[in-house]
Write an enzyme that holds these catalytic residues in place. Structure first.
Site, mmCIF file in Angstrom:
data_model
loop_
_atom_site.group_PDB
_atom_site.id
_atom_site.type_symbol
_atom_site.label_atom_id
_atom_site.label_comp_id
_atom_site.label_asym_id
_atom_site.label_seq_id
_atom_site.Cartn_x
_atom_site.Cartn_y
_atom_site.Cartn_z
ATOM 1 N N ASN A 13 0.882 -1.258 0.110
ATOM 2 C CA ASN A 13 0.041 0.059 0.018
ATOM 3 C C ASN A 13 1.003 1.069 0.046
ATOM 4 O OD1 ASN A 13 -2.569 0.804 2.112
ATOM 5 N ND2 ASN A 13 -2.552 1.219 0.066
ATOM 6 N N ASN A 66 -6.939 10.323 -0.693
ATOM 7 C CA ASN A 66 -6.833 9.209 -1.597
ATOM 8 C C ASN A 66 -6.487 9.491 -2.851
ATOM 9 O OD1 ASN A 66 -7.897 7.128 0.287
ATOM 10 N ND2 ASN A 66 -9.735 8.104 0.078
ATOM 11 N N CYS A 75 -5.642 6.195 7.903
ATOM 12 C CA CYS A 75 -4.895 5.301 7.160
ATOM 13 C C CYS A 75 -3.962 4.399 8.002
ATOM 14 C CB CYS A 75 -4.379 6.050 6.082
ATOM 15 S SG CYS A 75 -3.595 5.164 5.063
ATOM 16 N N ASN A 77 -2.252 1.830 7.066
ATOM 17 C CA ASN A 77 -0.830 1.339 6.406
ATOM 18 C C ASN A 77 -0.012 2.660 6.585
ATOM 19 O OD1 ASN A 77 -0.845 -1.380 6.155
ATOM 20 N ND2 ASN A 77 -2.186 -1.247 4.352
ATOM 21 N N HIS A 166 -16.087 0.711 7.049
ATOM 22 C CA HIS A 166 -15.474 -0.534 6.530
ATOM 23 C C HIS A 166 -16.642 -1.500 6.683
ATOM 24 C CE1 HIS A 166 -11.264 0.001 6.262
ATOM 25 N NE2 HIS A 166 -11.428 0.799 7.409
ATOM 26 N N ASN A 197 -15.134 1.407 2.437
ATOM 27 C CA ASN A 197 -14.152 0.335 2.159
ATOM 28 C C ASN A 197 -14.882 -0.885 2.136
ATOM 29 O OD1 ASN A 197 -11.544 2.425 2.019
ATOM 30 N ND2 ASN A 197 -12.584 2.882 3.900
ATOM 31 N N GLU A 215 -10.896 -0.448 -1.584
ATOM 32 C CA GLU A 215 -10.829 0.793 -0.701
ATOM 33 C C GLU A 215 -11.634 2.003 -1.554
ATOM 34 O OE1 GLU A 215 -7.257 2.498 0.439
ATOM 35 O OE2 GLU A 215 -6.454 0.726 0.908
ATOM 36 N N ARG A 216 -12.341 2.845 -0.536
ATOM 37 C CA ARG A 216 -13.193 3.804 -0.754
ATOM 38 C C ARG A 216 -12.122 4.852 -1.501
ATOM 39 N NH1 ARG A 216 -15.349 7.379 3.991
ATOM 40 N NH2 ARG A 216 -13.169 7.479 4.403
ATOM 41 N N CYS A 224 -4.708 -3.009 3.481
ATOM 42 C CA CYS A 224 -5.506 -1.544 3.827
ATOM 43 C C CYS A 224 -5.433 -2.109 5.489
ATOM 44 C CB CYS A 224 -6.784 -1.586 3.560
ATOM 45 S SG CYS A 224 -7.885 -0.437 4.452
ATOM 46 N N GLY A 225 -4.718 -1.294 6.316
ATOM 47 C CA GLY A 225 -4.451 -1.264 7.777
ATOM 48 C C GLY A 225 -5.812 -1.239 8.474
ATOM 49 N N THR A 226 -6.440 -0.233 8.283
ATOM 50 C CA THR A 226 -7.720 0.001 8.886
ATOM 51 C C THR A 226 -8.669 -1.058 8.699
ATOM 52 O OG1 THR A 226 -8.507 1.624 7.224
ATOM 53 C CG2 THR A 226 -7.744 2.513 9.282
ATOM 54 N N GLY A 227 -8.619 -1.541 7.296
ATOM 55 C CA GLY A 227 -9.381 -2.677 7.119
ATOM 56 C C GLY A 227 -9.213 -3.961 7.600
#
Ligand code: ZDP
Length: 280
Positions: A13, A66, A75, A77, A166, A197, A215-216, A224-227
């Protein structure tokens, strides 16, 4: 000379990092960010991240665009890359250094570890429909295994906010999901007023899951870290995952822990510099 930037990546990412410590205004517009992220006509990246001065008791502020120019709250990552970038700017090789970073999702604290990885306190997940936001259930209710019709199929989705929204679906084979066809339909579905996302999760074992992400504002990315954090929370809520779980993404693995003690999510993974240059 153009604009000086550094490129970093966390599990593939990839982000353009801008040293914006001298002013509280981002020195690049969303339109410029779109051009810089273009993989053929620009530098190529999933987003542009700015290190701005801190506010109140924080060390720095993070902002991100983005690749489509929209501005997400957080974010995962990216904040690992940001911690490495700051350490490089400050010339710090010190391990266990922790930074307090202001984001649109609140204060997030990445910590540099001795093995080169970064461990991030991602804060508490938000679980009610109004916080995510989604209209899939009543505002004060959680959104766990709710039906959603997309592309003539009924998907059972669980929604989690890690500051950003998410939508998670458990599948038997993550590789078989036609992400390029359905990703945008999830992202823009009217039940998600801030778009979303979208993660597809294959549970290999309760402590090991495979994830693919749309990802959105960025489309298919390698990680995607938050994902990954949101997916482990969703797995626990559905009784499918342990609270400590490895998430395998196309770009590599993240270790995620949703702590029972403080309800916070901790994410550990790599972040590496790629190159530095001048744009334009
Ligand atoms: O919420 C969004 O619009 C995301 N595209 C932001 C980026 C999330 C990211 N992939 C992450 O690792 O959390 C960078």
């Amino acid at each position: 000379m153009g604009i000086q930037f550094s490129k970093y990546q966390g599990l593939g990412n990839d982000f353009i990092l801008i040293d914006n410590r001298h002013t509280t205004q981002a020195i690049i517009t969303p339109e410029q960010a779109v051009a810089m992220c273009d993989r053929h006509f620009g530098i190529g990246a999933d987003g542009v991240i700015f290190v701005l001065p801190g506010e109140e008791d924080t060390d720095y502020t993070m902002r991100i665009y983005n690749s489509d120019g929209s501005e997400p709250e957080m974010c995962g990552n990216g904040i690992r890359c940001l911690a490495k970038f700051i350490a490089d700017l400050e010339g710090i090789g010190e391990v266990n250094k922790t930074y307090r970073i202001q984001t649109l999702a609140g204060v997030i604290t990445p910590q540099l570890q001795g093995n080169g990885k970064v461990k991030v306190d991602m804060g508490q997940p938000q679980l009610t429909a109004q916080e995510i936001p989604t209209t899939l259930t009543d505002g004060s209710e959680k959104v766990i295994a709710q039906s959603l019709e997309i592309a003539d199929k009924t998907w059972l989705v669980t929604c989690v906010s890690m500051g950003n929204p998410h939508c998670i679906t458990f599948v038997s084979d993550a590789c078989a999901v036609p992400l390029e066809q359905i990703g945008l339909l999830f992202e823009h579905h009217p039940v998600f007023p801030q778009r979303t996302n979208t993660e597809f999760i294959q549970v290999v074992k309760p402590d090991y899951i495979k994830m693919r992400v749309w990802e959105r504002g960025a489309g298919i990315t390698l990680a995607c870290g938050t994902g990954a954090c949101a997916s482990v929370v969703a797995g626990v809520l559905n009784g499918k995952c342990d609270r400590t779980c490895t998430v395998e993404l196309p770009g590599g693995c993240l270790k995620i822990e949703w702590s029972e003690a403080d309800n916070r999510v901790y994410m550990t993974g790599s972040a590496e510099p790629v190159f530095t240059g001048y744009y334009g």
